[in-house]
Scaffold this motif. Structure first.
Motif, PDB file in Angstrom:
ATOM      1  N   UNK A  27       9.121   1.397  -5.994  1.00  0.00           N
ATOM      2  CA  UNK A  27       7.706   2.214  -6.028  1.00  0.00           C
ATOM      3  C   UNK A  27       7.475   2.056  -4.666  1.00  0.00           C
ATOM      4  N   UNK A  28       6.960   3.162  -3.823  1.00  0.00           N
ATOM      5  CA  UNK A  28       6.397   3.025  -2.609  1.00  0.00           C
ATOM      6  C   UNK A  28       5.211   3.484  -2.792  1.00  0.00           C
ATOM      7  N   UNK A  29       3.894   2.683  -2.588  1.00  0.00           N
ATOM      8  CA  UNK A  29       2.614   2.866  -3.134  1.00  0.00           C
ATOM      9  C   UNK A  29       1.912   3.530  -1.695  1.00  0.00           C
ATOM     10  N   UNK A  30       1.443   4.660  -1.855  1.00  0.00           N
ATOM     11  CA  UNK A  30       0.662   5.387  -0.630  1.00  0.00           C
ATOM     12  C   UNK A  30      -0.802   5.291  -1.085  1.00  0.00           C
ATOM     13  N   UNK A  36      -3.273  -4.495   0.055  1.00  0.00           N
ATOM     14  CA  UNK A  36      -3.761  -5.097  -0.827  1.00  0.00           C
ATOM     15  C   UNK A  36      -3.455  -4.757  -2.365  1.00  0.00           C
ATOM     16  N   UNK A  37      -3.364  -3.297  -2.264  1.00  0.00           N
ATOM     17  CA  UNK A  37      -3.280  -2.785  -3.620  1.00  0.00           C
ATOM     18  C   UNK A  37      -1.946  -3.214  -4.302  1.00  0.00           C
ATOM     19  N   UNK A  38      -0.827  -2.914  -3.370  1.00  0.00           N
ATOM     20  CA  UNK A  38       0.380  -3.639  -3.801  1.00  0.00           C
ATOM     21  C   UNK A  38       0.859  -5.001  -4.461  1.00  0.00           C
ATOM     22  N   UNK A  39      -0.374  -5.847  -4.182  1.00  0.00           N
ATOM     23  CA  UNK A  39      -0.465  -7.141  -4.357  1.00  0.00           C
ATOM     24  C   UNK A  39      -0.502  -7.635  -6.155  1.00  0.00           C
ATOM     25  N   UNK A  40      -0.835  -6.614  -6.913  1.00  0.00           N
ATOM     26  CA  UNK A  40      -1.143  -6.777  -8.138  1.00  0.00           C
ATOM     27  C   UNK A  40       0.411  -6.820  -9.098  1.00  0.00           C
ATOM     28  N   UNK A  41       1.457  -6.066  -8.083  1.00  0.00           N
ATOM     29  CA  UNK A  41       2.497  -6.377  -8.838  1.00  0.00           C
ATOM     30  C   UNK A  41       3.432  -7.504  -8.153  1.00  0.00           C
ATOM     31  N   UNK A  43       6.942  -7.446  -8.058  1.00  0.00           N
ATOM     32  CA  UNK A  43       7.958  -6.959  -7.201  1.00  0.00           C
ATOM     33  C   UNK A  43       8.117  -5.608  -7.316  1.00  0.00           C
ATOM     34  N   UNK A  44       8.991  -5.031  -6.723  1.00  0.00           N
ATOM     35  CA  UNK A  44       9.294  -3.712  -6.706  1.00  0.00           C
ATOM     36  C   UNK A  44       8.318  -2.744  -6.155  1.00  0.00           C
ATOM     37  N   UNK A  45       7.039  -2.973  -5.515  1.00  0.00           N
ATOM     38  CA  UNK A  45       6.372  -2.232  -5.095  1.00  0.00           C
ATOM     39  C   UNK A  45       6.216  -2.492  -3.555  1.00  0.00           C
ATOM     40  N   UNK A  46       6.485  -1.386  -2.698  1.00  0.00           N
ATOM     41  CA  UNK A  46       6.302  -1.388  -1.318  1.00  0.00           C
ATOM     42  C   UNK A  46       5.106  -0.590  -0.768  1.00  0.00           C
ATOM     43  N   UNK A  47       4.324  -1.302  -0.200  1.00  0.00           N
ATOM     44  CA  UNK A  47       3.116  -0.913   0.374  1.00  0.00           C
ATOM     45  C   UNK A  47       3.290   0.246   1.433  1.00  0.00           C
ATOM     46  N   UNK A  48       2.355   1.302   1.340  1.00  0.00           N
ATOM     47  CA  UNK A  48       2.436   2.427   2.647  1.00  0.00           C
ATOM     48  C   UNK A  48       1.178   2.708   2.812  1.00  0.00           C
ATOM     49  N   UNK A  57      -1.787  11.493   8.393  1.00  0.00           N
ATOM     50  CA  UNK A  57      -1.744  10.227   7.445  1.00  0.00           C
ATOM     51  C   UNK A  57      -1.043  10.073   6.416  1.00  0.00           C
ATOM     52  N   UNK A  58      -0.333  11.342   6.175  1.00  0.00           N
ATOM     53  CA  UNK A  58       1.098  11.492   5.149  1.00  0.00           C
ATOM     54  C   UNK A  58       2.082  11.661   5.740  1.00  0.00           C
ATOM     55  N   UNK A  59       2.374  11.892   7.149  1.00  0.00           N
ATOM     56  CA  UNK A  59       3.512  12.300   7.605  1.00  0.00           C
ATOM     57  C   UNK A  59       4.405  10.900   7.490  1.00  0.00           C
ATOM     58  N   UNK A  60       5.532  11.175   7.061  1.00  0.00           N
ATOM     59  CA  UNK A  60       6.370   9.822   7.010  1.00  0.00           C
ATOM     60  C   UNK A  60       6.456   9.361   5.605  1.00  0.00           C
ATOM     61  N   UNK A  61       5.538   9.411   4.776  1.00  0.00           N
ATOM     62  CA  UNK A  61       5.365   8.672   3.665  1.00  0.00           C
ATOM     63  C   UNK A  61       6.309   8.788   2.617  1.00  0.00           C
ATOM     64  N   UNK A  62       7.209   9.887   2.655  1.00  0.00           N
ATOM     65  CA  UNK A  62       8.231  10.146   1.723  1.00  0.00           C
ATOM     66  C   UNK A  62       9.593   9.997   2.221  1.00  0.00           C
TER      67      UNK A  62
END
Length: 507
Positions: A27-30, A36-41, A43-48, A57-62
């Motif tokens: 998962x990439x978490x936007x 900070x949000x991704x720290x609750x998992x 593994x497997x979650x990449x912060x963006x 603010x959304x360009x490149x997220x996908x």
């Protein structure tokens, strides 16, 4: 498969992320605070770091993602900072364009049952967002419309449970007999994960709901049986309820039910007769029975941290130095873990007051307590080490914070048992209550617990029970807040699913 997820820290988004991880996806978490949000998992979650607030603010997220799951949205406006048009409509349009630019094969948008034809501003914005998806999303788009979803921290059924536990009387809008089909959040999370990973259905709308129909009155009656409480139900005419919520909303008092939510309640939240329930018929999810789901909810309300409270941060210490104990430090520690429910003074605090609830302390245990004039409240054990137990308060508790039990050897033949609490009032009303009878009851409770431990040890505390109270400010308060948040984050990571571990009971 890599999936870009928005709204991944909300009630629905968190469940969807968990199910994607269980299925072996990454998962990439936007979000604005993605790191900070991704720290609750674990593994497997990449912060963006980003948002749907602007094209930049959304360009490149996908980039590099195979699919996008768009959950983020607001259910109430806070103009000018956030409006339905800016977040739900324009934000969805931006993300759909970004998905198409990046060439993702699947775009799943989470709308709302009742969006088409709904009169509330929320429903109108969700339908406008659906039209934007149809217009600009990549060819593999899918719109899902879930009905009422309940899970830890939701804004309707979780709130209702807290009211049943803590209030002698509960207002009902109208007769309280408006029908709806609530769905356990993990069931929706699994359906969304399957919607993302499958190639069909495509370019259509799928409606999702629980398979049992109930009402607010029916839910309160179910919760009353589960909690062994019987609050009085007070019907309030719908026009009076609307006037009251509008007045409190205009006054900035933060009433939990907004006028739009009353409109949605009046409209009902049902799959039309003859319609297809995508939960079971499209995505093959075995729904959690309503009684079972409410039972899960009763044990999984979110932690209430010191940083989320009101007023000063208070530290209280109660301890006794024990000589001649017939137990070692380890034995005394284990006794506190297993027999805490017997240590608390029953007139002031009763442990395990609801049928089937836990009484022993282990990591992950949620203890349901009864305290005078506050009803049923909860704490959760988030950490145990060699000589320390850490509990944190949960939503609905009059205090926001942490409680520690320590058993230590202070010297030959000398043990110390100590209770430490680091708390703020949970809200304004609780702040007023804690300044009066609440503080007295809290002091009496913890002194009694210490005295009970001394008695059970078989030894004596010649100096009696010591106590100390102080107000923490500045860096001292910040240090405590950071310590509690880190302990809770470690606990959440330990509870998060591993990639590919699968979900018991589902095929």
């Amino acid at each position: 498969m890599k999936v870009l997820v928005t709204g991944g820290t909300g009630v629905v988004g968190r469940a969807a992320v968990n199910e994607l991880l269980r299925a072996g996806h990454s998962v990439r978490l936007l979000s604005r605070g993605a790191e900070e949000d991704a720290r609750q998992w674990a593994e497997g979650v990449e912060p963006y770091a980003g948002s749907v607030s602007s094209d930049e603010a959304v360009l490149g997220a996908a980039n590099g993602c195979d699919a996008v799951l768009h959950v983020a949205g607001i259910v109430a406006e806070n103009p000018p900072e956030s409006t339905f048009q800016a977040v739900n409509v324009d934000g969805t349009r931006r993300l759909a364009r970004e998905a198409k630019r990046a060439g993702v094969r699947r775009f799943v948008y989470v709308s709302s049952l009742g969006a088409e034809g709904g009169r509330s501003g929320y429903h109108k914005s969700k339908y406008a967002a659906e039209l934007a998806v149809r217009e600009v999303a990549p060819p593999g788009w899918l719109i899902v419309r879930p009905g009422n979803v309940y899970g830890p921290g939701d804004e309707v059924i979780s709130l209702l449970l807290k009211m049943v536990r803590t209030l002698p009387a509960i207002p009902l809008v109208g007769s309280g007999d408006q029908p709806f089909q609530p769905m356990w959040v993990d069931d929706l999370g699994l359906a969304l994960a399957r919607a993302v990973e499958r190639d069909s259905p495509v370019e259509t709308v799928v409606e999702l709901a629980g398979t049992e129909t109930t009402t607010m009155r029916g839910l309160i009656e179910l919760m009353s049986r589960m909690t062994d409480l019987n609050p009085v139900l007070i019907p309030v005419p719908e026009f009076l309820a609307r006037m009251g919520t509008q007045a409190m909303d205009a006054a900035g008092l933060g009433f939990p039910i907004k006028p739009d939510q009353l409109t949605m309640l009046e409209e009902g939240n049902l799959i039309p007769e003859g319609g297809v329930n995508g939960l079971t018929e499209v995505f093959g999810v075995t729904p959690t029975p309503l009684a079972e789901g409410i039972g899960k909810l009763a044990d999984t309300l979110p932690e209430q941290l010191p940083s989320e409270g009101t007023g000063d941060l208070h530290r209280q210490r109660y301890w006794a130095d024990i000589r001649g104990s017939t137990m070692s430090a380890g034995e005394l520690f284990r006794m506190v873990q297993t027999e805490f429910y017997q240590l608390a003074p029953e007139p002031l605090m009763k442990v395990g007051v609801e049928p089937g609830t836990q009484t022993g302390i282990h990591v992950g245990a949620t203890l349901t307590l009864s305290i005078p004039m506050r009803g049923h409240i909860q704490v959760r054990c988030v950490d145990i080490d060699d000589d320390t137990i850490t509990l944190v308060t949960l939503e609905g508790h009059p205090l926001s914070g942490a409680i520690r039990f320590d058993v230590t050897e202070e010297g030959p033949g000398l043990l110390r048992f100590e209770v430490r609490s680091f708390t703020r009032s949970g809200g304004l009303i609780d702040h007023l209550g804690m300044r009066t009878v609440g503080k007295v009851a809290q002091r009496a409770t913890w002194r009694s617990v210490v005295e009970a431990v001394v008695e059970r040890s078989g030894g004596t505390a010649e100096d009696g029970v010591h106590e100390e109270e102080s107000t923490l400010t500045g860096q001292a308060a910040t240090d405590v807040e950071q310590w509690v948040e880190e302990v809770v984050m470690r606990f959440r990571r330990s509870q998060s699913p591993a990639q590919g571990e699968g979900r018991p009971g589902q095929s």
